[in-house]
Design an enzyme around this catalytic site. Structure first.
Site, PDB file in Angstrom:
ATOM      1  NE  ARG A  94     -10.391  -8.420  -0.071  1.00 29.36           N
ATOM      2  CZ  ARG A  94     -10.764  -7.382  -0.791  1.00 29.36           C
ATOM      3  NH1 ARG A  94     -11.752  -6.630  -0.396  1.00 29.36           N
ATOM      4  NH2 ARG A  94     -10.136  -7.061  -1.898  1.00 29.36           N
ATOM      5  CB  CYS A 118     -11.821  -6.535   4.422  1.00 27.31           C
ATOM      6  SG  CYS A 118     -10.079  -6.885   4.481  1.00 27.31           S
ATOM      7  NE  ARG A 123      -7.382  -8.161   1.472  1.00 29.75           N
ATOM      8  CZ  ARG A 123      -7.684  -9.373   1.927  1.00 29.75           C
ATOM      9  NH1 ARG A 123      -8.413  -9.508   2.993  1.00 29.75           N
ATOM     10  NH2 ARG A 123      -7.247 -10.446   1.299  1.00 29.75           N
ATOM     11  N   PRO A 124      -8.293  -3.292  -2.898  1.00 29.24           N
ATOM     12  CG  PRO A 124      -7.069  -1.753  -4.164  1.00 29.24           C
ATOM     13  CD  PRO A 124      -7.174  -2.350  -2.787  1.00 29.24           C
ATOM     14  CB  VAL A 125     -10.467  -6.711  -7.113  1.00 27.99           C
ATOM     15  CG1 VAL A 125     -10.660  -7.440  -5.791  1.00 27.99           C
ATOM     16  CG2 VAL A 125     -11.722  -5.953  -7.512  1.00 27.99           C
ATOM     17  CG  ASP A 126      -6.241  -2.003  -8.665  1.00 24.75           C
ATOM     18  OD1 ASP A 126      -6.267  -2.744  -7.667  1.00 24.75           O
ATOM     19  OD2 ASP A 126      -5.298  -1.225  -8.898  1.00 24.75           O
ATOM     20  CG  LEU A 127      -3.030  -5.134  -9.126  1.00 18.84           C
ATOM     21  CD1 LEU A 127      -1.792  -5.718  -8.467  1.00 18.84           C
ATOM     22  CD2 LEU A 127      -2.617  -4.099 -10.146  1.00 18.84           C
ATOM     23  CB  ILE A 331       1.223  -7.234   2.728  1.00 16.72           C
ATOM     24  CG1 ILE A 331       2.570  -7.964   2.671  1.00 16.72           C
ATOM     25  CG2 ILE A 331       0.248  -7.767   1.675  1.00 16.72           C
ATOM     26  CD1 ILE A 331       3.293  -7.937   1.343  1.00 16.72           C
TER      27      ILE A 331
HETATM   28  C1  EPZ Z   1      -4.137 -13.294  -0.079  1.00 22.31           C
HETATM   29  O1  EPZ Z   1      -5.001 -12.172  -0.151  1.00 22.31           O
HETATM   30  C2  EPZ Z   1      -4.570 -14.067   1.134  1.00 22.31           C
HETATM   31  N1  EPZ Z   1      -5.953 -14.467   0.981  1.00 22.31           N
HETATM   32  C3  EPZ Z   1      -4.381 -13.225   2.381  1.00 22.31           C
HETATM   33  O2  EPZ Z   1      -4.689 -14.037   3.505  1.00 22.31           O
HETATM   34  C4  EPZ Z   1      -2.931 -12.783   2.485  1.00 22.31           C
HETATM   35  O3  EPZ Z   1      -2.778 -11.916   3.583  1.00 22.31           O
HETATM   36  C5  EPZ Z   1      -2.510 -12.065   1.198  1.00 22.31           C
HETATM   37  O4  EPZ Z   1      -2.780 -12.904   0.050  1.00 22.31           O
HETATM   38  C6  EPZ Z   1      -1.044 -11.674   1.182  1.00 22.31           C
HETATM   39  O5  EPZ Z   1      -0.253 -12.809   1.334  1.00 22.31           O
HETATM   40  C7  EPZ Z   1      -6.265 -15.522   0.241  1.00 22.31           C
HETATM   41  O6  EPZ Z   1      -5.429 -16.166  -0.352  1.00 22.31           O
HETATM   42  C8  EPZ Z   1      -7.704 -15.905   0.176  1.00 22.31           C
HETATM   43  P1  EPZ Z   1      -2.905  -9.688  -2.396  1.00 22.31           P
HETATM   44  P2  EPZ Z   1      -5.055 -11.285  -1.473  1.00 22.31           P
HETATM   45  O7  EPZ Z   1      -3.703  -9.524  -3.626  1.00 22.31           O
HETATM   46  O8  EPZ Z   1      -4.883 -12.179  -2.649  1.00 22.31           O
HETATM   47  C9  EPZ Z   1      -3.128  -4.911  -2.852  1.00 22.31           C
HETATM   48  C10 EPZ Z   1      -5.548 -14.483   5.674  1.00 22.31           C
HETATM   49  O9  EPZ Z   1      -5.416 -14.046   6.844  1.00 22.31           O
HETATM   50  N2  EPZ Z   1      -3.939  -5.170  -4.052  1.00 22.31           N
HETATM   51  O10 EPZ Z   1      -1.586 -10.393  -2.503  1.00 22.31           O
HETATM   52  O11 EPZ Z   1      -6.281 -10.468  -1.399  1.00 22.31           O
HETATM   53  C11 EPZ Z   1      -3.824  -5.349  -1.574  1.00 22.31           C
HETATM   54  O12 EPZ Z   1      -4.709  -4.362  -1.108  1.00 22.31           O
HETATM   55  C12 EPZ Z   1      -5.601 -13.562   4.500  1.00 22.31           C
HETATM   56  O13 EPZ Z   1      -5.673 -15.694   5.412  1.00 22.31           O
HETATM   57  C13 EPZ Z   1      -4.310  -4.113  -4.875  1.00 22.31           C
HETATM   58  O14 EPZ Z   1      -3.989  -2.954  -4.605  1.00 22.31           O
HETATM   59  O15 EPZ Z   1      -3.777 -10.399  -1.267  1.00 22.31           O
HETATM   60  C14 EPZ Z   1      -2.647  -5.608  -0.671  1.00 22.31           C
HETATM   61  O16 EPZ Z   1      -2.220  -4.408  -0.115  1.00 22.31           O
HETATM   62  C15 EPZ Z   1      -5.880 -12.169   4.749  1.00 22.31           C
HETATM   63  N3  EPZ Z   1      -5.043  -4.388  -6.007  1.00 22.31           N
HETATM   64  C16 EPZ Z   1      -1.570  -6.145  -1.612  1.00 22.31           C
HETATM   65  O17 EPZ Z   1      -1.977  -5.733  -2.917  1.00 22.31           O
HETATM   66  C17 EPZ Z   1      -5.405  -5.659  -6.337  1.00 22.31           C
HETATM   67  O18 EPZ Z   1      -6.074  -5.831  -7.369  1.00 22.31           O
HETATM   68  C18 EPZ Z   1      -1.413  -7.662  -1.634  1.00 22.31           C
HETATM   69  O19 EPZ Z   1      -2.683  -8.264  -1.748  1.00 22.31           O
HETATM   70  C19 EPZ Z   1      -5.022  -6.716  -5.513  1.00 22.31           C
HETATM   71  C20 EPZ Z   1      -4.282  -6.451  -4.373  1.00 22.31           C
END
Ligand code: EPZ
Length: 422
Positions: A94, A118, A123-127, A331
């Site tokens: 991702r 996943c 884990r959307p990417v809308d933000l 999270i």
């Molecule tokens: C990072 O993922 C890490 N990955 C993850 O590590 C880690 O668990 C996570 O941050 C939280 O600390 C990398 O750095 C490559 P988020 P990321 O955006 O950036 C929601 C590991 O085991 N969200 O902070 O994808 C999302 O679904 C991994 O090494 C949206 O809704 O995490 C989640 O519930 C797994 N829209 C929450 O926010 C979005 O556009 C936090 O996700 C983005 C996220």
């Protein structure tokens, strides 16, 4: 497919060197796309996720060479030859979405596959997309891809307020804002050490950034960035994982390169459970000398809170604690998949929504178990080290995404652990 055989029982004593952070390296590597000059990362971890990011960057026209056995990544993106990040690579990892911001910022256009869901959540990417839109990007979502364009070829500075903390969205916006025209303010930004590391690297490349490590990051866009050499920050999740090894098995292990500031909230919980953590000149020394650990409650939160990436490993510890612990996962919506596997080893765990209640047992028993994701897989290894008898963890390709030389590192402290090639 390889599996890991663990024979449980003994205490662990020795030292474990901690590698550079996977999640920092995965956001630092796309920074090469921001400049035609070379970017070199030292202290890089040797992991399959890094190989996947290498492959992605090469597919975009970057040169990436692993030197010194892969510990040094020499990257150069003189020009971006292909602006499309293909589904075949993005679906594997991702973090691939992090090439979107840099490509768009440098050349004004990019096409990146949407990653899809996943194992640990939707884990959307809308933000990520909203932040880039706020910076003027026109986004068109079709055929599973984001087609992005910056009108006039350049993003413009904006105030971006995230509705909740996202590590990846903060990174994508930060990368993009370095070359945008004008000032960008990221509010409710993630404060993780990996963000601080990214900002420090970008600053070495000539970016103007203030406030990293706080909830507000201000970026003054510049016309161009140059090359740099940057050491990847210590992996706080690998650090926390190995800190748990003597906590679970007994003994004393010094985690070399560890710093308390990277794992303060986690170390507090270890302390409450009866495990001692002391900072030394070389790292963090962790010891459990008497009896069982005590039950503690844990809630995962963005940094500086307790990291979700250590929740599975912490659960493995609490399975043998004296008393009842409640773990709350805030999270990700589906991050307790290690629980049924730990139950196969004799743990008493009741999962209800975002909570897991763990009633400690005296001993776990070895069993064949299956890894479902990266952190789940290492939690099963930790549980196996503490269990009576043999544990075989299958599907360890998950493990290889985030932990280098696990068998050697734990083996050097007396663990009976070996990889079975399959
Ligand atoms: C990072 O993922 C890490 N990955 C993850 O590590 C880690 O668990 C996570 O941050 C939280 O600390 C990398 O750095 C490559 P988020 P990321 O955006 O950036 C929601 C590991 O085991 N969200 O902070 O994808 C999302 O679904 C991994 O090494 C949206 O809704 O995490 C989640 O519930 C797994 N829209 C929450 O926010 C979005 O556009 C936090 O996700 C983005 C996220």
């Amino acid at each position: 497919m390889d599996s890991i055989l663990v024979k449980g029982g003994g205490a662990l004593n020795g030292e474990i060197p901690i590698a550079g952070a996977k999640n920092a390296c995965l956001t630092l590597m796309p920074a090469t796309l921001l400049t035609e000059e070379p970017l070199t990362l030292t202290n890089a971890p040797r992991l399959s996720d890094i190989a996947t990011m290498t492959q992605l960057l090469q597919s975009l026209g970057s040169e990436v060479a692993g030197l010194q056995g892969g510990k040094v990544l020499a990257m150069s993106s003189y020009r971006i030859g292909n602006h499309t990040a293909d589904y075949d690579i993005v679906r594997k990892m991702r973090a691939s979405i992090l090439v979107l911001g840099p490509m768009l910022a440098r050349d004004g256009h990019a096409v990146v596959s949407l990653p899809g869901g996943c194992a640990i959540g939707a884990r959307p990417v809308d933000l990520h997309l909203k932040a880039l839109e706020a910076m003027g990007a026109d986004l068109d979502l079709r055929d599973g891809y984001v087609h992005a364009k910056a009108p006039g070829g350049r993003l413009k500075g904006a105030v971006v307020e995230f509705p909740f903390v996202s590590v990846g969205a903060t990174e994508n916006a930060l990368l993009a804002a370095t070359l945008a025209k004008g000032t960008t303010v990221l509010k409710n930004a993630a404060r993780e050490p990996e963000i601080v590391d990214l900002a420090q690297c970008l600053r070495r490349m000539g970016a103007q950034i203030e406030g990293e490590g706080t909830a507000t990051i201000t970026i003054q866009g510049v016309d161009r960035l140059g090359g740099a050499t940057h050491p990847v920050v210590t992996d706080r999740i690998e650090l926390g994982t190995y800190m748990l090894a003597p906590a679970i098995c007994g003994g004393e292990v010094e985690c070399l390169g560890g710093r308390m500031s990277l794992v303060a909230s986690f170390a507090e919980k270890l302390d409450a459970a009866g495990v001692s953590v002391t900072e030394t000149e070389r790292g963090l020394k962790v010891a459990r000398k008497n009896g069982r650990v005590k039950a503690v409650d844990v809630t995962t939160e963005p940094f500086p809170g307790f990291p979700t990436d250590l929740q599975a490993q912490m659960m493995a510890l609490l399975c043998t604690a004296d008393g009842v612990s409640v773990l709350e996962e805030k999270i990700f919506e589906n991050r307790f998949m290690h629980a049924p596997e730990l139950i196969r080893m004799g743990a008493k765990i009741d999962v209800h929504g975002g909570h897991a209640t763990v009633t400690g047992v005296e001993k776990l028993r070895g069993a064949p178990v299956m890894a479902t994701d990266l952190r789940a897989s290492v939690s099963l290894i930790l549980a196996g080290l503490a269990a009576e008898g043999e544990t075989v963890v299958s599907r360890v390709y998950h493990l290889d995404r985030g932990y280098e030389h696990v068998e050697e590192k734990l083996g050097a402290c007396g663990a009976k652990i070996e990889r079975i090639k399959g």
